[in-house]
Design a protein around this motif. Sequence first.
Motif, PDB file in Angstrom:
ATOM      1  N   LEU A   1       0.807  -1.215   0.000  1.00  0.00           N
ATOM      2  CA  LEU A   1       0.000   0.000   0.000  1.00  0.00           C
ATOM      3  C   LEU A   1       0.844   1.269   0.000  1.00  0.00           C
ATOM      4  CD1 LEU A   1      -2.834   1.310   0.201  1.00  0.00           C
ATOM      5  CD2 LEU A   1      -2.488   1.340   2.668  1.00  0.00           C
ATOM      6  N   HIS A   2       1.928   1.261   0.783  1.00  0.00           N
ATOM      7  CA  HIS A   2       2.723   2.484   0.895  1.00  0.00           C
ATOM      8  C   HIS A   2       3.460   2.811  -0.407  1.00  0.00           C
ATOM      9  CE1 HIS A   2       5.688  -0.672   1.934  1.00  0.00           C
ATOM     10  NE2 HIS A   2       6.576   0.145   1.401  1.00  0.00           N
ATOM     11  N   GLU A   3       3.507   1.844  -1.354  1.00  0.00           N
ATOM     12  CA  GLU A   3       4.159   2.093  -2.644  1.00  0.00           C
ATOM     13  C   GLU A   3       3.148   2.398  -3.746  1.00  0.00           C
ATOM     14  OE1 GLU A   3       6.646  -1.192  -3.692  1.00  0.00           O
ATOM     15  OE2 GLU A   3       7.750  -1.189  -1.774  1.00  0.00           O
ATOM     16  N   LEU A   4       1.868   2.319  -3.442  1.00  0.00           N
ATOM     17  CA  LEU A   4       0.838   2.435  -4.462  1.00  0.00           C
ATOM     18  C   LEU A   4       0.706   3.874  -4.966  1.00  0.00           C
ATOM     19  CD1 LEU A   4      -1.339   0.662  -5.875  1.00  0.00           C
ATOM     20  CD2 LEU A   4      -2.978   1.596  -4.231  1.00  0.00           C
ATOM     21  N   THR A   5       0.752   4.024  -6.289  1.00  0.00           N
ATOM     22  CA  THR A   5       0.494   5.301  -6.944  1.00  0.00           C
ATOM     23  C   THR A   5      -0.549   5.074  -8.031  1.00  0.00           C
ATOM     24  OG1 THR A   5       2.186   4.998  -8.663  1.00  0.00           O
ATOM     25  CG2 THR A   5       2.904   6.019  -6.575  1.00  0.00           C
ATOM     26  N   ALA A   6      -1.062   6.163  -8.567  1.00  0.00           N
ATOM     27  CA  ALA A   6      -2.057   6.044  -9.635  1.00  0.00           C
ATOM     28  C   ALA A   6      -1.465   5.337 -10.852  1.00  0.00           C
ATOM     29  CB  ALA A   6      -2.581   7.426 -10.010  1.00  0.00           C
ATOM     30  N   ASP A   7      -0.223   5.647 -11.196  1.00  0.00           N
ATOM     31  CA  ASP A   7       0.409   5.013 -12.358  1.00  0.00           C
ATOM     32  C   ASP A   7       0.598   3.511 -12.137  1.00  0.00           C
ATOM     33  OD1 ASP A   7       0.517   7.364 -13.780  1.00  0.00           O
ATOM     34  OD2 ASP A   7       2.580   7.840 -13.209  1.00  0.00           O
ATOM     35  N   ILE A   8       1.054   3.139 -10.947  1.00  0.00           N
ATOM     36  CA  ILE A   8       1.277   1.721 -10.653  1.00  0.00           C
ATOM     37  C   ILE A   8      -0.038   0.959 -10.681  1.00  0.00           C
ATOM     38  CG2 ILE A   8       1.933   0.109  -8.823  1.00  0.00           C
ATOM     39  CD1 ILE A   8       4.168   2.043  -8.060  1.00  0.00           C
ATOM     40  N   LEU A   9      -1.076   1.534 -10.089  1.00  0.00           N
ATOM     41  CA  LEU A   9      -2.372   0.863 -10.082  1.00  0.00           C
ATOM     42  C   LEU A   9      -2.946   0.775 -11.491  1.00  0.00           C
ATOM     43  CD1 LEU A   9      -4.675  -0.468  -8.599  1.00  0.00           C
ATOM     44  CD2 LEU A   9      -5.578   1.793  -8.004  1.00  0.00           C
ATOM     45  N   THR A  10      -2.754   1.809 -12.286  1.00  0.00           N
ATOM     46  CA  THR A  10      -3.212   1.779 -13.678  1.00  0.00           C
ATOM     47  C   THR A  10      -2.548   0.639 -14.441  1.00  0.00           C
ATOM     48  OG1 THR A  10      -3.555   4.176 -13.702  1.00  0.00           O
ATOM     49  CG2 THR A  10      -3.338   3.090 -15.831  1.00  0.00           C
ATOM     50  N   ASP A  11      -1.235   0.523 -14.304  1.00  0.00           N
ATOM     51  CA  ASP A  11      -0.502  -0.537 -15.010  1.00  0.00           C
ATOM     52  C   ASP A  11      -0.954  -1.920 -14.550  1.00  0.00           C
ATOM     53  OD1 ASP A  11       0.891   1.398 -16.374  1.00  0.00           O
ATOM     54  OD2 ASP A  11       2.698   1.261 -15.134  1.00  0.00           O
ATOM     55  N   ALA A  12      -1.182  -2.073 -13.232  1.00  0.00           N
ATOM     56  CA  ALA A  12      -1.586  -3.374 -12.713  1.00  0.00           C
ATOM     57  C   ALA A  12      -2.977  -3.751 -13.218  1.00  0.00           C
ATOM     58  CB  ALA A  12      -1.571  -3.348 -11.184  1.00  0.00           C
ATOM     59  N   LEU A  13      -3.878  -2.783 -13.271  1.00  0.00           N
ATOM     60  CA  LEU A  13      -5.215  -3.053 -13.785  1.00  0.00           C
ATOM     61  C   LEU A  13      -5.172  -3.482 -15.247  1.00  0.00           C
ATOM     62  CD1 LEU A  13      -7.298  -0.170 -12.145  1.00  0.00           C
ATOM     63  CD2 LEU A  13      -7.666  -2.633 -11.850  1.00  0.00           C
ATOM     64  N   ARG A  14      -4.433  -2.727 -16.050  1.00  0.00           N
ATOM     65  CA  ARG A  14      -4.349  -3.068 -17.471  1.00  0.00           C
ATOM     66  C   ARG A  14      -3.690  -4.433 -17.668  1.00  0.00           C
ATOM     67  NH1 ARG A  14      -8.283  -1.365 -19.594  1.00  0.00           N
ATOM     68  NH2 ARG A  14      -7.585  -3.048 -20.954  1.00  0.00           N
ATOM     69  N   SER A  15      -2.708  -4.757 -16.816  1.00  0.00           N
ATOM     70  CA  SER A  15      -2.061  -6.056 -16.910  1.00  0.00           C
ATOM     71  C   SER A  15      -3.066  -7.176 -16.659  1.00  0.00           C
ATOM     72  CB  SER A  15      -0.913  -6.141 -15.904  1.00  0.00           C
ATOM     73  OG  SER A  15      -0.299  -7.404 -15.928  1.00  0.00           O
ATOM     74  N   CYS A  16      -3.887  -7.014 -15.624  1.00  0.00           N
ATOM     75  CA  CYS A  16      -4.901  -8.014 -15.306  1.00  0.00           C
ATOM     76  C   CYS A  16      -5.888  -8.202 -16.452  1.00  0.00           C
ATOM     77  CB  CYS A  16      -5.678  -7.583 -14.061  1.00  0.00           C
ATOM     78  SG  CYS A  16      -5.043  -8.262 -12.527  1.00  0.00           S
ATOM     79  N   LEU A  17      -6.288  -7.093 -17.054  1.00  0.00           N
ATOM     80  CA  LEU A  17      -7.342  -7.144 -18.058  1.00  0.00           C
ATOM     81  C   LEU A  17      -6.828  -7.521 -19.445  1.00  0.00           C
ATOM     82  CD1 LEU A  17      -9.307  -3.963 -16.930  1.00  0.00           C
ATOM     83  CD2 LEU A  17      -9.782  -6.345 -16.374  1.00  0.00           C
ATOM     84  N   ASP A  18      -5.565  -7.232 -19.716  1.00  0.00           N
ATOM     85  CA  ASP A  18      -5.029  -7.433 -21.068  1.00  0.00           C
ATOM     86  C   ASP A  18      -4.327  -8.774 -21.247  1.00  0.00           C
ATOM     87  OD1 ASP A  18      -5.983  -4.930 -21.673  1.00  0.00           O
ATOM     88  OD2 ASP A  18      -4.052  -3.911 -21.389  1.00  0.00           O
ATOM     89  N   ARG A  19      -4.060  -9.480 -20.154  1.00  0.00           N
ATOM     90  CA  ARG A  19      -3.370 -10.767 -20.251  1.00  0.00           C
ATOM     91  C   ARG A  19      -4.347 -11.898 -19.918  1.00  0.00           C
ATOM     92  NH1 ARG A  19       2.471  -9.719 -17.257  1.00  0.00           N
ATOM     93  NH2 ARG A  19       3.021  -7.800 -18.382  1.00  0.00           N
ATOM     94  N   PRO A  20      -4.842 -12.610 -20.908  1.00  0.00           N
ATOM     95  CA  PRO A  20      -5.821 -13.684 -20.661  1.00  0.00           C
ATOM     96  C   PRO A  20      -5.318 -14.764 -19.719  1.00  0.00           C
ATOM     97  CG  PRO A  20      -5.684 -13.157 -23.007  1.00  0.00           C
ATOM     98  CD  PRO A  20      -4.555 -12.427 -22.347  1.00  0.00           C
ATOM     99  N   ALA A  21      -4.004 -14.909 -19.608  1.00  0.00           N
ATOM    100  CA  ALA A  21      -3.461 -15.986 -18.770  1.00  0.00           C
ATOM    101  C   ALA A  21      -3.902 -15.838 -17.313  1.00  0.00           C
ATOM    102  CB  ALA A  21      -1.928 -15.987 -18.847  1.00  0.00           C
ATOM    103  N   TYR A  22      -4.030 -14.606 -16.837  1.00  0.00           N
ATOM    104  CA  TYR A  22      -4.460 -14.400 -15.457  1.00  0.00           C
ATOM    105  C   TYR A  22      -5.878 -14.944 -15.249  1.00  0.00           C
ATOM    106  CZ  TYR A  22      -0.473 -11.298 -14.500  1.00  0.00           C
ATOM    107  OH  TYR A  22       0.781 -10.788 -14.307  1.00  0.00           O
ATOM    108  N   ARG A  23      -6.800 -14.591 -16.141  1.00  0.00           N
ATOM    109  CA  ARG A  23      -8.180 -15.048 -15.983  1.00  0.00           C
ATOM    110  C   ARG A  23      -8.281 -16.559 -16.226  1.00  0.00           C
ATOM    111  NH1 ARG A  23     -13.374 -13.458 -15.432  1.00  0.00           N
ATOM    112  NH2 ARG A  23     -12.739 -11.296 -15.151  1.00  0.00           N
ATOM    113  N   ASP A  24      -7.520 -17.078 -17.177  1.00  0.00           N
ATOM    114  CA  ASP A  24      -7.558 -18.512 -17.439  1.00  0.00           C
ATOM    115  C   ASP A  24      -7.121 -19.300 -16.202  1.00  0.00           C
ATOM    116  OD1 ASP A  24      -8.375 -17.955 -19.999  1.00  0.00           O
ATOM    117  OD2 ASP A  24      -6.407 -18.288 -20.914  1.00  0.00           O
ATOM    118  N   ARG A  25      -6.052 -18.831 -15.585  1.00  0.00           N
ATOM    119  CA  ARG A  25      -5.561 -19.519 -14.392  1.00  0.00           C
ATOM    120  C   ARG A  25      -6.554 -19.376 -13.240  1.00  0.00           C
ATOM    121  NH1 ARG A  25      -3.571 -23.576 -11.815  1.00  0.00           N
ATOM    122  NH2 ARG A  25      -2.038 -23.110 -10.196  1.00  0.00           N
ATOM    123  N   ALA A  26      -7.149 -18.188 -13.093  1.00  0.00           N
ATOM    124  CA  ALA A  26      -8.140 -17.978 -12.040  1.00  0.00           C
ATOM    125  C   ALA A  26      -9.341 -18.892 -12.236  1.00  0.00           C
ATOM    126  CB  ALA A  26      -8.582 -16.513 -12.023  1.00  0.00           C
TER     127      ALA A  26
END
Length: 405
Positions: A354-379
């Motif tokens: 949490l103490h490292e979280l910024t808007a840019d970091i959260l934006t990148d993490a969200l896009r990574s989750c949504l743009d990489r099908p492997a995450y949802r497939d594994r889930a």
Amino acid sequence: MRILIITAGSRGDVAPFTGLGRRLQQAGHQVALAAHGRFAGLVRECGLEYRALPGDPVELVRARTAAPSPEAARSVFAAFLDELSEGVTAAAAAGTDVLLTAFGPAPLARVVADGFGIPSAGVYLAPGVPTREFLPPGWPSTGQLSPADNLAAGREVLTRTGSLYADALQRLRTRLGLPATTTEVSGPPDDWPIFHGFSPAVVPPPADWPATVHVTGYWWPAGPPAWRPPDQLVDFLAAGPPPVFVGFGSMTPAHERLHDVVAAAVERAGVRAVVQSGWAELGPAGNDILVVGDLPHDWLFPRTAAVVHHAGAGTTGAGLRAGVPAVPVPVLVDQPFWADRLHRLGVAPRPVPLHELTADILTDALRSCLDRPAYRDRATEIARTIRAEDGPAAVLSHITQLDQR
């Protein structure tokens, strides 16, 4: 049998036991759940008897945070433990044949069970037994450690816990007429049964755990029988593509900057979001943001594209059950452990404290989750496994054996 489940802490420390308790109740047992007063309604709505424990976890966190010194913080916690001791004793005295206890109050609950001459067992939501295979939850990781280091750290956690509880335990033993002892300082005996309410697909049971220690599968919250989603939430979900969920649960409420971080990341990532206010009282503004209060994760999460959360044990399990990728943002205690598990399982990018979280970091993490099908497939794959498990069955079997003695 009259079964008492003792737990202390936040909502995530209570909700799973409503599911476990209801299953035991359906098998014909009388089940009471002892928790702090703010969760009385939750327990009763799930059809279980509620027994009160003193103290408020929110106020405890605030008081310890505001303490001017480590010694003062320790005094605050010591006073809390004395109150909790009295509460556990009173809850057991209301009529109990078997006592089940979460990890937090376990040292107190074991002594109370001994005082009343009744059997007890641990019902833990996170790994609570030392092992060579991984570091204990809450232990700071400084790189790859040896199996011996992992085991030593696990034993040290129990020793530190015992030290924190030592004075309260001795006073409790005196009140119950039990002889003084120091055995609680090193943790429970090896033959004390412990059941862990998470999936072996998430944390496989270590080979060096005693035979009395089990990993059962998750105990899913029971949920109120007549719950209906608010119309505003239903309308929001229907108005566009699946949103992301953002919530930090029972995190200490002192992170005002999160409002701006979440709002900016939602806009930059081009997503819609359902934001749970939680103890942090999150309330980011935006046309594509809906702020909600407490609601069942098992209803909401399957309707989302991804979940951003603090990686508490319960929220982690709910996200895995829903089969959606995660963005873990751990804060404290066992949360870094679960966040690391999500990443290792392949359902989440690397955790961001949490103490490292910024808007840019959260934006990148969200896009990574949504743009990489492997995450949802594994889930999806893991969800299929854990939904097929019967977590309460092992606990019920243990209770049945006790009932036949």
